[in-house]
Design an enzyme around this catalytic site. Structure first.
Site, PDB file in Angstrom:
ATOM      1  CG  HIS A  73      -1.786  -1.205   1.309  1.00  0.00           C
ATOM      2  ND1 HIS A  73      -2.311  -1.673   2.480  1.00  0.00           N
ATOM      3  CD2 HIS A  73      -2.222  -2.068   0.367  1.00  0.00           C
ATOM      4  CE1 HIS A  73      -3.036  -2.748   2.265  1.00  0.00           C
ATOM      5  NE2 HIS A  73      -2.982  -3.017   0.986  1.00  0.00           N
ATOM      6  N   GLY A 568       1.252   5.219   5.433  1.00  0.00           N
ATOM      7  CA  GLY A 568       0.805   6.493   5.972  1.00  0.00           C
ATOM      8  C   GLY A 568      -0.243   7.160   5.104  1.00  0.00           C
ATOM      9  CG  PHE A 648      -6.097   4.605  10.328  1.00  0.00           C
ATOM     10  CD1 PHE A 648      -6.097   5.956  10.044  1.00  0.00           C
ATOM     11  CD2 PHE A 648      -6.444   4.208  11.613  1.00  0.00           C
ATOM     12  CE1 PHE A 648      -6.449   6.889  11.006  1.00  0.00           C
ATOM     13  CE2 PHE A 648      -6.793   5.122  12.585  1.00  0.00           C
ATOM     14  CZ  PHE A 648      -6.802   6.464  12.273  1.00  0.00           C
ATOM     15  CD  GLU A 649      -3.126   1.110   3.659  1.00  0.00           C
ATOM     16  OE1 GLU A 649      -2.231   0.463   4.230  1.00  0.00           O
ATOM     17  OE2 GLU A 649      -4.008   0.598   2.958  1.00  0.00           O
ATOM     18  CB  VAL A 650      -0.543   2.121  10.689  1.00  0.00           C
ATOM     19  CG1 VAL A 650      -1.986   2.026  11.146  1.00  0.00           C
ATOM     20  CG2 VAL A 650       0.040   0.727  10.513  1.00  0.00           C
TER      21      VAL A 650
END
Length: 797
Positions: A73, A568, A648-650
C-alpha cells in the site's frame, strides 16, 4: 443519506488480465491447465521480499497494475517516475525487468522476518516468565498535597511484573464517601522499568489507597501529607496509555480481550461472530518425484492435525519382472508397487499411479498429476510422510476460529451511536491489531479518572475487531510472513500441490459486494493464486460475512475505520474504478467536506504522539491517492450501510536526514517502530471516536446561502450554494419543492471544491441543507408540504 448498491455492466472486465503469476514457481503460465508440458524439473521454492520498484513512466505503471503482482500500500510519484512497493520473488523481478520495471531498493527480506520473529519470541518468553512468577506490588509513595490550584493525590507503585506493558495497576480509594479508581501510568527509561505512577486532582484527602494488579497482586497503604519545599505545579491531565510490548498473534489478542471483560464487566463484552473461519489447518501433502511429467501429488483426505500427517506413502520397485501395478493399504501406510517390464525396470506412469491411488487408497488420500499435466513420465521409487507443513506451536488451535468483536460502552444495547474499528484483514499487517487492542485498553483503563474518556464510553457503542483474518495472521506469524489472504484454498486439484501453499487464500478486502471485480472494477483478481484474489464469488468468505453481519446486526454503527498498513495514508470512498477509470459514485460535496473536516481532528491526534504527519497527497478518496481496490469492505459500509468509513494505512514513511529522502517502514518493522505506529494510530482511532461523539451531540441546524443571490443579471452567471458547515445541499431549478430525491451539489472535479450552478436563463433555485448529523436547515421537512426552504430568483436579461 441515501446509498445504492452499484453494479457495473462491464462484465467483460472481470479480471485484470489473464496472467497468473506464482510467487513460488517461475514460468508465469497464462493459466493452470491440463495441457501436456515439456518435461522439466520441478522448480525450487522461492522466497519473497518487499522491494521498492522503479517504474519509469505511466505506461509501465499501467502494465504493473495489469499484472498479478502483489502490491503493497505505498505508491509515490515524482516527476513522472513512480516508486511502488511490492512483494516479489526473484522470478517476478526478472520478468518485471524485461518490462522496464527494476528494483530500486530491497526493504524487507526473509532474514529480517526471522529477526522480527525472534524479537517477538524473546518478548513473549520474558512476559511468560514474568506471568509465571507471583505478582507483588510495592507502594513507593502515596501522598496528598495542596498547591495554588487545588488538592492532589500522587502515587508511585512498583510491580514485579511491571517490565511488561500489559501489566496494569489500578488505584482504589475513598474520597468523601465516594469510591474512586484510576489506572496508573507505567514509567520506563531507556528500556528499564522504574515504576507506575498517578497524579490526579481530588476533592478530599483519602485515608488510604489500595493498588491492584490485573495479574492478581495487591497492596494497601495509608496516604500521607507531602511536605517539603519542592511542591509540584499544576499537573498535566492524567491519561494512561502504552499497553503493548510485542507483536501479538490472534490467539494472544483474543486472550487479552477476554481478560479485559473479566476486569471490566460493566463496560465491555465479547461478541462471538457467527461465521467460523476455515481454521489454521491444511491437508497433509507431498509431491513425489522431481520431474513435472512423472510427479504425483498426494493429498490426505483428513486434515493434517487430524491424522493426515501420519500417512506414509511408498513407491517401490517390487524387484520382479513383468509385475503389474499394485496398491496396498495397511493402517495409514500406503505402498505402491510399480509395474515392471521383462528386465525389472519400472514402467508405471504418473497418470497410472494417480488412477491406482484414487481407486485403492481413496479412504486416506487423493492423487493428481503435477498441476494437471498428462502424467506420461515414468514414476521413480520414492518414500514420504505426508505433512500439512504448518509450523505454529500446539497451543495455536487448528480448528475453525470464532472471530470476536470487543464491544465497549456503558450502554451496549444499540441506543447509542456505534463506532467500528477493525484490523488485519490482511494477515501480514502485524501493527494493525495493536492499534485496536491499545485503544480498548485506553478506553477502559482511563474511564475511572479521565472525564473525556468517560464521555466517550458513556455515550457511544464502540466495536473493535482486533483480527478479522486470524487464520491468515497465524500463518503469517509462523509459516510465511508475507501472507496477505486467509487460508482457504479455492484452487481445486490442479493448483493444490504443496508448492502453491503460500499462494492460496482470498483477499478479504476484495471479497465484498460493492464495486467488485465481478462488477467490472479493477484492483482485484479472479485467479485463485493471486494475492488480490477476490474469491469464487462476492462475499464468499466467512470473515467477510462476519463484517456484514456486524453491520446488519448493529444499525446504530455510523462510523468505521478499516486499519491497514503501510505507507501512511488516510482514505475514504470511492475505493474502486473500472478500466476507463470511472469510479463508484463520489460523495456529495457536503459529504466530502465532512470527510475532510473529520480528517483534521483524526490526523492532528495522530501527529500529537511523535509528530507524524499524514501527507495531504496521501489523504483523500482512495483512487485519488493510491489505486483501485475492487470489492473493499469500506465501500460496502459506505454505499450499502451509509456508514462514514475511513481507511488507515499505518506506518508513514520516515524522513532520513542523511540520505535526504523518505524511507518506507514495511509491514513488520522492528517493534520499536511498530510500537510507535501503534501508539500514534491508537490516537487516531480515538480521534475518530471523538468525531463520532461530537457528531452524536450535534443538534445545530446548518444554514446556507446563494452567492450571488436574487437579482437581475445581464448574462449567464455561476451561483454557489454555500453552507455554514459540511452539509449536503439538495436543490431544484424548475421551481419545485426540493426533496431528498432532488439533485445534490457535487464536487466540481477530482480533489476540487463544490460545484457552482451555471444559470443561463431566468431561474428559481430552491434548496435546503442537511448536515452529517442529519440536522435539516430551518427544520424543513422534505417529505411534507412545507415551504420553509431557501429560494432565490435569478433573472437573466
Amino acid at each position: 443519506m441515501e446509498k445504492k448498491k452499484w453494479k457495473s455492466s462491464l462484465l467483460g472486465l472481470i479480471a485484470l488480465s489473464g496472467l497468473v503469476i506464482s510467487t513460488v514457481y517461475p514460468g508465469f503460465s497464462t493459466s493452470i491447465s491440463a495441457v501436456e508440458q515439456v518435461p522439466e524439473p520441478i522448480a525450487k521454492e522461492e522466497s519473497a521480499s518487499i522491494v521498492q520498484l522503479h517504474v519509469p513512466n505511466q505506461k509501465a505503471l499501467d502494465t504493473l497494475m495489469e499484472l498479478d503482482i502483489d502490491l503493497a500500500h505505498r505508491v509515490h510519484e515524482h516527476d513522472g517516475v513512480w516508486e511502488v512497493d511490492a512483494v516479489v520473488t526473484p522470478s517476478e523481478i526478472a520478468m518485471l525487468k524485461v518490462k522496464g520495471i527494476t528494483v530500486k531498493n530491497t526493504l524487507i527480506n526473509e532474514q529480517q522476518w526471522q529477526e522480527r520473529t525472534a524479537e517477538r519470541g524473546s518478548a513473549i518468553q520474558q512476559q511468560s516468565q514474568v506471568s509465571a512468577a507471583e505478582d507483588k506490588i510495592q507502594i513507593l509513595r502515596a501522598n496528598y498535597f495542596t498547591n495554588q490550584s487545588g488538592d492532589f493525590l500522587y502515587i508511585e507503585a512498583k510491580s514485579t511484573a511491571g517490565i511488561t506493558s500489559s501489566t496494569a495497576l489500578t488505584a482504589l480509594w475513598n474520597e468523601n464517601g465516594v469510591d474512586k479508581s484510576a489506572t496508573l501510568s507505567r514509567k520506563v527509561d531507556y528500556g528499564e522499568y522504574l515504576y507506575h505512577y498517578l497524579l490526579l486532582p481530588i476533592d478530599g484527602k483519602p485515608k488510604s489507597v489500595t493498588i491492584n494488579s490485573n495479574l492478581g497482586g495487591t497492596s494497601s497503604q495509608a496516604v500521607t501529607e507531602w511536605l517539603g519545599d519542592d511542591k509540584p505545579g499544576n499537573p498535566k491531565k492524567h491519561y494512561v496509555k502504552d499497553f503493548v510490548d510485542h507483536y501479538m498473534d490472534p490467539t494472544e489478542l483474543y486472550e487479552r480481550a477476554e481478560k479485559l471483560v473479566k476486569e471490566f464487566p460493566d463496560l465491555v463484552e465479547i461478541i462471538d461472530m457467527p461465521n467460523k473461519t476455515n481454521g489454521y489447518r491444511r491437508h497433509a501433502q507431498a509431491t513425489m518425484g522431481s520431474v513435472t511429467t512423472s510427479a504425483v501429488v498426494v493429498t490426505s483426505k483428513a486434515w493434517g492435525h487430524e491424522g493426515g500427517n501420519d500417512i506414509s506413502v511408498v513407491f517401490k520397485n517390487p524387484n520382479k519382472n513383468n509385475s503389474s501395478l499394485k496398491v496396498s493399504v495397511d493402517g495409514k501406510n500406503i505402498v505402491v508397487e510399480l509395474a515392471t517390464n521383462s528386465s525389472g525396470g519400472t514402467t508405471s506412469t504418473a497418470s497410472q499411479v494417480v488412477a491406482a491411488l484414487n481407486s485403492e487408497a481413496s479412504s486416506l488420500v487423493s492423487a493428481t498429476t503435477y498441476r494437471g499435466n498428462g502424467g506420461t513420465g515414468i514414476v521413480a521409487p520414492a518414500n514420504v510422510v505426508l505433512t500439512d507443513n504448518l509450523k505454529a506451536p500446539n497451543h495455536i488451535s487448528r480448528d475453525p476460529f470464532t472471530v470476536k468483536a470487543i464491544r465497549i460502552g456503558k450502554h451496549r444495547d444499540g441506543s447509542k451511536p456505534g463506532v467500528l474499528g477493525y484490523s488485519q484483514e490482511h494477515a501480514r499487517e502485524w501493527v494493525t491489531p495493536l492499534v485496536t487492542i491499545e485503544t480498548a485498553e485506553r478506553l477502559l483503563r482511563n474511564y475511572g479518572h479521565d472525564g473525556e474518556t468517560k464521555q466517550l464510553v458513556n455515550n457511544l457503542d464502540i466495536f473493535l475487531v482486533p483480527s478479522v483474518n486470524p487464520d491468515g495472521a497465524h500463518y503469517s506469524f509462523y509459516d510465511y510472513n508475507m501472507q496477505r489472504r486467509n487460508m482457504t484454498n479455492h484452487c481445486g486439484p490442479n493448483a493444490s500441490d504443496p508448492g502453491y501453499r503460500n499462494n492460496w487464500g482470498v483477499d478479504l478486502n476484495r471479497n465484498h459486494s460493492v464495486g467488485s471485480v465481478f462488477d467490472g472494477y479493477i484492483g482485484a483478481s479472479t485467479s485463485c493464486t493471486s494475492d488480490t484474489y477476490a474469491g469464487p464469488f462476492e462475499n464468499s468468505e466467512p470473515e467477510a460475512k462476519n463484517l456484514v453481519w456486524l453491520a446488519d446486526k448493529n444499525p446504530n454503527i455510523k462510523f468505521a475505520m478499516n486499519i491497514h498498513s503501510y505507507g501512511g495514508y488516510f482514505m475514504w470512498s470511492p475505493g474502486a474504478y473500472d478500466a476507463q477509470r470511472n469510479t463508484l459514485p463520489r460523495p456529495s460535496a457536503g459529504e466530502e467536506a465532512f470527510y475532510w473536516a473529520a480528517s483534521d481532528q483524526i490526523l492532528n491526534d495522530i501527529q500529537d504522539h511523535r509528530g507524524t504527519v499524514i501527507l495531504p497527497s496521501r489523504t483523500g478518496p482512495i483512487p485519488d491517492v493510491l489505486y483501485s481496490a475492487a470489492g473493499n469492505s469500506a465501500d460496502y459500509l459506505w454505499y450499502e450501510k451509509g456508514i462514514y468509513a475511513w481507511n488507515f494505512e499505518v506506518g508513514a514513511d520516515l524522513w532520513n536526514k542523511e540520505t535526504n529522502r523518505w524511507t518506507a517502514v514495511g509491514f513488520q518493522p522492528g517493534f520499536e517502530e511498530g510500537h510507535e505506529e501503534a501508539m500514534e494510530f491508537a490516537n487516531g482511532l480515538i480521534g475518530m471516536i471523538k468525531v463520532a461523539y461530537n457528531h452524536a451531540k450535534d443538534h445545530q441546524r446548518p444554514s446556507s446561502k446563494a452567492v450571488p443571490g436574487s437579482g437581475k443579471y445581464t448574462g449567464p452567471i455561476d451561483v454557489k450554494l454555500e453552507a455554514s458547515e459540511p452539509a449536503t445541499i439538495y436543490y431544484t431549478l424548475d421551481g419545485s419543492r426540493p426533496t431528498f430525491e432532488s439533485e445534490k451539489i457535487r464536487l466540481s472535479g477530482t480533489r476540487e471544491f463544490a460545484e457552482s450552478l451555471r444559470i443561463n436563463k431566468t431561474t428559481t433555485i430552491n434548496w435546503f441543507a442537511v448536515d452529517a448529523a442529519g440536522n435539516i436547515e430551518k427544520n424543513y421537512n422534505p417529505i411534507g408540504n412545507g415551504k420553509n426552504y431557501n429560494s432565490v430568483n435569478i433573472t437573466i436579461k
